[in-house]
Design a protein around this motif. Structure first.
Motif: not given
Length: 155
Positions: A60-88
């Motif tokens: 079962k994919f998309r079971n919403n029962a767990c996550e992979l957790y990452f940490e980032e120093e610069d959230m603004d830069t990371f979120c800007e990077k995400l804007s260049h991808f097709d993120i769900d």
């Protein structure tokens, strides 16, 4: 005994390798075709081999029962990077009551990814906004000792 990694089943190994490299910045450590080990303790396994390992095709994919957790120093830069991808997105950047900013989204196989701001970065952000260490501890709902240790680690 020693914990080694988290293995996730993937439908398309090349798509998953590209996602974890391009979006998450993880390089491949070992590539055995049906099994790929990434930096940070994540292993990718092709769905067909995973089904044979566990003896069922009831995956079962998309079971919403767990996550992979990452940490980032610069959230603004990371979120800007995400804007260049097709993120769900599950949700875009928001701030928890203790001040940590996080974003959650799905990988190509609908495994949840959370990227949270490092707590030391939260401390630094609050101190930079003029809060005292004591005010920061109250705002983050953590002991003052945690704030003091974070400030020592940053300097």
């Amino acid at each position: 005994m020693k914990y080694e990694s988290t293995l996730i089943a993937v439908k398309n190994m090349e798509v998953s390798k590209a996602f974890y490299h391009d979006v998450m910045g993880l390089d491949v450590i070992a590539d055995f075709g049906a099994n790929v080990t990434l930096e940070g303790g994540i292993a990718l396994q092709t769905i067909d081999t995973w089904e044979s390992f566990i003896g069922t095709d009831d995956i079962k994919f998309r079971n919403n029962a767990c996550e992979l957790y990452f940490e980032e120093e610069d959230m603004d830069t990371f979120c800007e990077k995400l804007s260049h991808f097709d993120i769900d997105y599950i949700h875009r950047l928001f701030e928890h009551r203790w001040g940590q900013r996080v974003v959650r989204f799905y990988d190509p196989d609908k495994h949840i990814i959370e990227v949270g701001e490092k707590l030391d970065a939260v401390v630094l952000r609050f101190i930079g906004q003029g809060m005292t260490p004591e005010e920061t501890a109250v705002r983050m709902d953590v002991p003052l000792e945690f704030i003091e240790k974070s400030l020592k680690n940053i300097k």
